[in-house]
Scaffold this motif. Structure first.
Motif, PDB file in Angstrom:
ATOM      1  N   ALA A  43       0.824  -1.211   0.000  1.00  0.00           N
ATOM      2  CA  ALA A  43       0.000   0.000   0.000  1.00  0.00           C
ATOM      3  C   ALA A  43       0.861   1.265   0.000  1.00  0.00           C
ATOM      4  N   LEU A  44       2.128   1.140   0.366  1.00  0.00           N
ATOM      5  CA  LEU A  44       3.033   2.297   0.373  1.00  0.00           C
ATOM      6  C   LEU A  44       3.574   2.607  -1.019  1.00  0.00           C
ATOM      7  N   GLY A  45       3.305   1.730  -1.980  1.00  0.00           N
ATOM      8  CA  GLY A  45       3.858   1.914  -3.317  1.00  0.00           C
ATOM      9  C   GLY A  45       5.255   1.331  -3.392  1.00  0.00           C
ATOM     10  N   LYS A  46       6.011   1.788  -4.372  1.00  0.00           N
ATOM     11  CA  LYS A  46       7.369   1.266  -4.541  1.00  0.00           C
ATOM     12  C   LYS A  46       8.236   1.723  -3.379  1.00  0.00           C
ATOM     13  N   LEU A  47       8.850   0.756  -2.728  1.00  0.00           N
ATOM     14  CA  LEU A  47       9.758   1.050  -1.624  1.00  0.00           C
ATOM     15  C   LEU A  47      11.131   1.384  -2.191  1.00  0.00           C
ATOM     16  N   PRO A  48      11.879   2.218  -1.502  1.00  0.00           N
ATOM     17  CA  PRO A  48      13.214   2.577  -2.007  1.00  0.00           C
ATOM     18  C   PRO A  48      14.156   1.377  -1.975  1.00  0.00           C
ATOM     19  N   ASP A  49      15.178   1.448  -2.822  1.00  0.00           N
ATOM     20  CA  ASP A  49      16.187   0.394  -2.820  1.00  0.00           C
ATOM     21  C   ASP A  49      16.927   0.426  -1.493  1.00  0.00           C
ATOM     22  N   ALA A  50      17.167  -0.761  -0.955  1.00  0.00           N
ATOM     23  CA  ALA A  50      17.863  -0.876   0.324  1.00  0.00           C
ATOM     24  C   ALA A  50      19.089  -1.757   0.135  1.00  0.00           C
ATOM     25  N   THR A  51      20.210  -1.260   0.593  1.00  0.00           N
ATOM     26  CA  THR A  51      21.462  -2.007   0.530  1.00  0.00           C
ATOM     27  C   THR A  51      21.610  -2.805   1.814  1.00  0.00           C
ATOM     28  N   PRO A  52      21.831  -4.121   1.700  1.00  0.00           N
ATOM     29  CA  PRO A  52      22.023  -4.903   2.921  1.00  0.00           C
ATOM     30  C   PRO A  52      23.317  -4.509   3.625  1.00  0.00           C
ATOM     31  N   VAL A  53      23.216  -4.277   4.925  1.00  0.00           N
ATOM     32  CA  VAL A  53      24.389  -4.018   5.750  1.00  0.00           C
ATOM     33  C   VAL A  53      24.768  -5.315   6.455  1.00  0.00           C
ATOM     34  N   ARG A  54      23.742  -6.010   6.941  1.00  0.00           N
ATOM     35  CA  ARG A  54      23.929  -7.308   7.601  1.00  0.00           C
ATOM     36  C   ARG A  54      22.731  -8.176   7.239  1.00  0.00           C
ATOM     37  N   GLY A  55      23.027  -9.383   6.783  1.00  0.00           N
ATOM     38  CA  GLY A  55      21.983 -10.368   6.535  1.00  0.00           C
ATOM     39  C   GLY A  55      21.123 -10.042   5.341  1.00  0.00           C
ATOM     40  N   PRO A  56      19.941 -10.576   5.320  1.00  0.00           N
ATOM     41  CA  PRO A  56      19.321 -11.335   6.407  1.00  0.00           C
ATOM     42  C   PRO A  56      20.071 -12.639   6.682  1.00  0.00           C
ATOM     43  N   GLU A  57      20.184 -12.918   7.971  1.00  0.00           N
ATOM     44  CA  GLU A  57      20.864 -14.129   8.405  1.00  0.00           C
ATOM     45  C   GLU A  57      20.093 -14.749   9.556  1.00  0.00           C
ATOM     46  N   THR A  58      20.122 -16.080   9.598  1.00  0.00           N
ATOM     47  CA  THR A  58      19.368 -16.816  10.609  1.00  0.00           C
ATOM     48  C   THR A  58      20.331 -17.472  11.584  1.00  0.00           C
ATOM     49  N   GLY A  59      19.978 -17.413  12.849  1.00  0.00           N
ATOM     50  CA  GLY A  59      20.770 -18.037  13.905  1.00  0.00           C
ATOM     51  C   GLY A  59      19.848 -18.556  14.990  1.00  0.00           C
ATOM     52  N   LEU A  60      20.440 -18.990  16.075  1.00  0.00           N
ATOM     53  CA  LEU A  60      19.667 -19.526  17.198  1.00  0.00           C
ATOM     54  C   LEU A  60      19.851 -18.653  18.424  1.00  0.00           C
ATOM     55  N   VAL A  61      18.800 -18.540  19.211  1.00  0.00           N
ATOM     56  CA  VAL A  61      18.886 -17.877  20.511  1.00  0.00           C
ATOM     57  C   VAL A  61      18.406 -18.865  21.565  1.00  0.00           C
ATOM     58  N   MET A  62      18.971 -18.756  22.759  1.00  0.00           N
ATOM     59  CA  MET A  62      18.575 -19.622  23.859  1.00  0.00           C
ATOM     60  C   MET A  62      17.378 -19.005  24.562  1.00  0.00           C
ATOM     61  N   LEU A  63      16.346 -19.808  24.764  1.00  0.00           N
ATOM     62  CA  LEU A  63      15.166 -19.369  25.495  1.00  0.00           C
ATOM     63  C   LEU A  63      15.333 -19.774  26.952  1.00  0.00           C
ATOM     64  N   ARG A  64      15.058 -18.839  27.847  1.00  0.00           N
ATOM     65  CA  ARG A  64      15.171 -19.106  29.279  1.00  0.00           C
ATOM     66  C   ARG A  64      13.767 -19.118  29.876  1.00  0.00           C
ATOM     67  N   GLY A  65      13.582 -19.913  30.905  1.00  0.00           N
ATOM     68  CA  GLY A  65      12.293 -19.990  31.573  1.00  0.00           C
ATOM     69  C   GLY A  65      12.460 -20.034  33.071  1.00  0.00           C
ATOM     70  N   ARG A  66      11.329 -19.926  33.773  1.00  0.00           N
ATOM     71  CA  ARG A  66      11.303 -20.035  35.228  1.00  0.00           C
ATOM     72  C   ARG A  66      10.062 -20.836  35.604  1.00  0.00           C
ATOM     73  N   ILE A  67      10.193 -21.720  36.540  1.00  0.00           N
ATOM     74  CA  ILE A  67       9.048 -22.477  37.038  1.00  0.00           C
ATOM     75  C   ILE A  67       8.202 -21.535  37.878  1.00  0.00           C
ATOM     76  N   GLY A  68       6.929 -21.433  37.545  1.00  0.00           N
ATOM     77  CA  GLY A  68       6.023 -20.583  38.308  1.00  0.00           C
ATOM     78  C   GLY A  68       6.296 -19.106  38.152  1.00  0.00           C
ATOM     79  N   GLY A  69       7.163 -18.734  37.263  1.00  0.00           N
ATOM     80  CA  GLY A  69       7.461 -17.338  37.033  1.00  0.00           C
ATOM     81  C   GLY A  69       8.452 -16.732  38.006  1.00  0.00           C
ATOM     82  N   ASP A  70       8.739 -17.415  39.121  1.00  0.00           N
ATOM     83  CA  ASP A  70       9.677 -16.834  40.083  1.00  0.00           C
ATOM     84  C   ASP A  70      10.740 -17.817  40.547  1.00  0.00           C
TER      85      ASP A  70
END
Length: 163
Positions: A43-70
């Motif tokens: 809906a924005l029309g033609k978007l400007p050309d964008a030069t990649p600086v980084r990526g797109p690249e895919t990696g993994l992140v570690m998810l942390r949790g807590r039992i009962g929230g505390d």
């Protein structure tokens, strides 16, 4: 990631705080499917050309949790995350992260963030991208809540009198 419709509606209404509005935009982009972002950005029309600086690249992140929230934190598992950084011809830089491996979603989100940084198309982005995507997320949340409410079971205990 969960955010309420009112948070985004306030941002879409133009709060005058560009940082808050950018956060609302990035929250909605992160929560939206790539196809919906592409359709809204069209809906924005033609978007400007964008030069990649980084990526797109895919990696993994570690998810942390807590039992009962505390409880003590523990490593729950890993999740794939895709990031992208782009620079527009005017020099504006945009960064984006997306859960999963959708490289086009991350790239397009970074382009929209860079356009936001330029400042001259903010109203268009709010009206044509943020508002429709926020409404779709609100409808999705409402549908999920209705479905969950339909399966709720109310338990009660009958107390017998003293014998």
């Amino acid at each position: 990631m969960t955010t309420s419709r009112t948070e985004h509606a306030g941002a879409a209404g133009g709060t005058g705080d560009p940082g808050r509005e950018l956060k609302a935009l990035m929250d909605i982009l992160a929560a939206s499917p790539g196809g919906e972002i592409t359709a809204a950005a069209a809906a924005l029309g033609k978007l400007p050309d964008a030069t990649p600086v980084r990526g797109p690249e895919t990696g993994l992140v570690m998810l942390r949790g807590r039992i009962g929230g505390d409880g003590a934190p523990f490593n729950l598992g890993e999740a794939a995350v895709t990031r992208a950084t782009v620079r527009l011809s005017g020099g504006a830089v945009g960064h984006a992260y997306a859960l999963g491996q959708d490289r086009e979603k991350a790239r397009l989100s970074a382009v929209l963030a860079a356009l936001w940084s330029e400042g001259n198309r903010r109203e268009e982005i709010l009206r044509d991208v943020l508002e429709p995507l926020a409404e779709a997320r609100a409808a999705e949340t409402s549908r999920t809540r209705r479905e969950a409410a339909a399966t709720r079971v109310d338990f009660f205990t009958m107390v017998r009198g003293d014998d």
